[in-house]
Write a protein that holds these residues in place. Structure first.
Motif, PDB file in Angstrom:
ATOM      1  N   PRO A  61      30.801  23.714  36.650  1.00 58.75           N
ATOM      2  CA  PRO A  61      31.014  24.146  37.050  1.00 58.75           C
ATOM      3  C   PRO A  61      30.595  25.189  37.659  1.00 58.75           C
ATOM      4  N   THR A  62      29.544  25.844  39.029  1.00 59.18           N
ATOM      5  CA  THR A  62      28.816  26.837  39.015  1.00 59.18           C
ATOM      6  C   THR A  62      30.416  28.148  39.973  1.00 59.18           C
ATOM      7  N   TYR A  63      29.975  29.513  38.957  1.00 57.10           N
ATOM      8  CA  TYR A  63      31.247  30.582  39.249  1.00 57.10           C
ATOM      9  C   TYR A  63      31.075  31.534  40.083  1.00 57.10           C
ATOM     10  N   TYR A  64      32.091  31.644  41.421  1.00 56.45           N
ATOM     11  CA  TYR A  64      31.769  31.973  42.714  1.00 56.45           C
ATOM     12  C   TYR A  64      32.611  34.086  41.793  1.00 56.45           C
ATOM     13  N   LEU A  65      31.675  34.817  41.731  1.00 59.06           N
ATOM     14  CA  LEU A  65      32.430  36.292  41.344  1.00 59.06           C
ATOM     15  C   LEU A  65      33.176  37.080  42.595  1.00 59.06           C
ATOM     16  N   PRO A  66      34.173  37.547  42.892  1.00 57.85           N
ATOM     17  CA  PRO A  66      34.211  38.465  44.233  1.00 57.85           C
ATOM     18  C   PRO A  66      33.073  40.141  44.353  1.00 57.85           C
ATOM     19  N   ARG A  67      32.787  40.144  44.870  1.00 54.09           N
ATOM     20  CA  ARG A  67      31.415  41.224  44.579  1.00 54.09           C
ATOM     21  C   ARG A  67      32.210  42.537  44.843  1.00 54.09           C
ATOM     22  N   SER A  68      33.752  42.478  43.887  1.00 50.40           N
ATOM     23  CA  SER A  68      34.403  43.008  44.149  1.00 50.40           C
ATOM     24  C   SER A  68      34.586  43.679  42.646  1.00 50.40           C
ATOM     25  N   ALA A  69      34.476  42.431  41.378  1.00 57.74           N
ATOM     26  CA  ALA A  69      34.153  42.057  40.114  1.00 57.74           C
ATOM     27  C   ALA A  69      33.448  42.942  39.645  1.00 57.74           C
ATOM     28  N   PRO A  88      32.951  24.815  55.902  1.00 59.76           N
ATOM     29  CA  PRO A  88      33.880  24.187  54.442  1.00 59.76           C
ATOM     30  C   PRO A  88      33.569  25.788  53.279  1.00 59.76           C
ATOM     31  N   TYR A  89      32.530  26.178  53.098  1.00 55.87           N
ATOM     32  CA  TYR A  89      32.421  26.798  51.908  1.00 55.87           C
ATOM     33  C   TYR A  89      32.943  28.247  52.113  1.00 55.87           C
ATOM     34  N   ALA A  90      32.949  28.640  53.365  1.00 55.82           N
ATOM     35  CA  ALA A  90      33.292  30.316  53.953  1.00 55.82           C
ATOM     36  C   ALA A  90      33.854  31.158  52.667  1.00 55.82           C
ATOM     37  N   ALA A  91      35.135  30.499  52.087  1.00 53.26           N
ATOM     38  CA  ALA A  91      35.261  31.329  50.561  1.00 53.26           C
ATOM     39  C   ALA A  91      34.546  31.993  49.758  1.00 53.26           C
ATOM     40  N   LEU A  92      33.477  31.511  50.114  1.00 56.71           N
ATOM     41  CA  LEU A  92      32.159  31.874  49.120  1.00 56.71           C
ATOM     42  C   LEU A  92      31.927  33.197  49.793  1.00 56.71           C
ATOM     43  N   LEU A  93      32.280  33.498  50.818  1.00 57.91           N
ATOM     44  CA  LEU A  93      31.971  35.057  51.885  1.00 57.91           C
ATOM     45  C   LEU A  93      31.434  36.045  50.939  1.00 57.91           C
ATOM     46  N   ASP A  94      30.561  36.733  50.071  1.00 60.95           N
ATOM     47  CA  ASP A  94      30.674  38.298  49.249  1.00 60.95           C
ATOM     48  C   ASP A  94      31.327  37.880  48.340  1.00 60.95           C
ATOM     49  N   HIS A  95      31.087  36.738  47.154  1.00 62.24           N
ATOM     50  CA  HIS A  95      30.960  36.400  45.761  1.00 62.24           C
ATOM     51  C   HIS A  95      29.923  36.121  45.767  1.00 62.24           C
ATOM     52  N   VAL A  96      29.792  36.375  44.785  1.00 64.28           N
ATOM     53  CA  VAL A  96      28.029  36.121  43.658  1.00 64.28           C
ATOM     54  C   VAL A  96      28.052  35.361  42.810  1.00 64.28           C
ATOM     55  N   ALA A  97      27.247  34.227  41.868  1.00 68.39           N
ATOM     56  CA  ALA A  97      27.311  33.316  41.479  1.00 68.39           C
ATOM     57  C   ALA A  97      25.716  34.416  40.240  1.00 68.39           C
ATOM     58  N   LEU A  98      25.991  33.685  39.702  1.00 64.26           N
ATOM     59  CA  LEU A  98      24.499  34.238  38.281  1.00 64.26           C
ATOM     60  C   LEU A  98      24.339  32.972  37.971  1.00 64.26           C
ATOM     61  N   VAL A 114      29.967  30.886  27.230  1.00 58.43           N
ATOM     62  CA  VAL A 114      29.301  29.938  28.153  1.00 58.43           C
ATOM     63  C   VAL A 114      27.984  30.105  27.598  1.00 58.43           C
ATOM     64  N   ALA A 115      27.632  28.438  27.978  1.00 56.55           N
ATOM     65  CA  ALA A 115      26.154  27.282  28.110  1.00 56.55           C
ATOM     66  C   ALA A 115      25.769  27.756  29.076  1.00 56.55           C
ATOM     67  N   PRO A 116      24.391  27.839  29.210  1.00 54.75           N
ATOM     68  CA  PRO A 116      24.279  27.428  30.650  1.00 54.75           C
ATOM     69  C   PRO A 116      23.396  26.133  30.738  1.00 54.75           C
ATOM     70  N   GLN A 117      23.310  25.489  32.389  1.00 52.21           N
ATOM     71  CA  GLN A 117      23.313  24.304  32.866  1.00 52.21           C
ATOM     72  C   GLN A 117      22.143  24.070  32.434  1.00 52.21           C
ATOM     73  N   PRO A 118      21.453  23.026  31.554  1.00 49.67           N
ATOM     74  CA  PRO A 118      20.234  22.655  31.318  1.00 49.67           C
ATOM     75  C   PRO A 118      19.799  22.791  32.358  1.00 49.67           C
ATOM     76  N   GLY A 119      17.404  23.212  32.595  1.00 47.11           N
ATOM     77  CA  GLY A 119      16.949  23.536  33.402  1.00 47.11           C
ATOM     78  C   GLY A 119      17.228  24.912  33.523  1.00 47.11           C
ATOM     79  N   SER A 120      15.816  25.315  34.514  1.00 47.73           N
ATOM     80  CA  SER A 120      16.151  26.365  35.202  1.00 47.73           C
ATOM     81  C   SER A 120      16.328  26.365  36.642  1.00 47.73           C
ATOM     82  N   PHE A 121      16.353  25.571  37.225  1.00 50.54           N
ATOM     83  CA  PHE A 121      17.094  25.799  38.164  1.00 50.54           C
ATOM     84  C   PHE A 121      18.564  26.042  38.849  1.00 50.54           C
ATOM     85  N   TYR A 122      19.228  25.094  37.801  1.00 51.58           N
ATOM     86  CA  TYR A 122      20.846  24.883  37.967  1.00 51.58           C
ATOM     87  C   TYR A 122      21.581  26.434  37.501  1.00 51.58           C
ATOM     88  N   GLY A 123      22.269  26.595  38.733  1.00 53.05           N
ATOM     89  CA  GLY A 123      23.619  28.187  37.533  1.00 53.05           C
ATOM     90  C   GLY A 123      24.624  27.611  37.261  1.00 53.05           C
TER      91      GLY A 123
END
Length: 162
Positions: free
Chosen positions: A54-62, A108-118, A133-142
């Motif tokens: 999973p990639t987590y998207y956190l609200p900007r307010s967080a 279909p992904y409108a809920a991700l508005l104002d959310h940030v992944a890293l 958390v351990a990062p997903q292998p590779g340099s491209f994926y989050g």
């Protein structure tokens, strides 16, 4: 590639759909950079896509005030649309371009508005319900690897064409 059978309370990334789904999470997510907590929330979105943790998207307010700033560059996701990048700032550290968001996500992904992944590997520490958390292998994926998910995960050597 041998799919790992999930145990009790686990999910296999091979059971996630394509196109990806989004799942509301009430897990406690904490992000630390430069010795400071830069984000904390118990309400985020998990994007779940076949072969990816999973990639987590956190609200900007967080995010703590001053911990996000606009960065150069965009990228395109065939499902979510055009992503814009952000720098993460914590203490004396700057993780340049290591966060992203969708200013105008596809419907279909409108809920991700104002959310940030890293990228979890770009910060000192990310935890989900207290687990590191351990990062997903590779340099491209989050993706965020926890004991909750089993793979194998896309991103390791030899997985480019999965």
């Amino acid at each position: 590639m041998g799919k790992i059978q999930p145990g009790p309370g686990q999910e296999s990334v091979w059971d996630y759909p394509r196109p990806p789904s989004i799942d509301l999470s009430t897990e406690q997510v904490v992000v630390t950079l430069g010795g400071q907590v830069i984000a904390e929330t118990s309400r985020s979105w998990r994007v779940l896509e076949t072969s990816h943790p999973p990639t987590y998207y956190l609200p900007r307010s967080a995010f703590a005030e001053g911990s996000l700033r606009s960065a150069e560059g965009t990228s395109y996701c065939e499902w979510k649309g055009v992503a814009s990048y952000l720098d993460l700032i914590g203490g004396e550290k700057v993780a340049m371009g290591k966060a992203w968001w969708y200013p105008d996500p596809a419907p279909p992904y409108a809920a991700l508005l104002d959310h940030v992944a890293l990228y979890p590997g770009a910060v000192d520490l990310c935890t989900v319900d207290g687990e590191r958390v351990a990062p997903q292998p590779g340099s491209f994926y989050g993706g965020w690897v926890t004991s909750r998910v089993v793979g194998p995960f896309k991103g390791s050597p030899g997985t480019n064409f999965w």
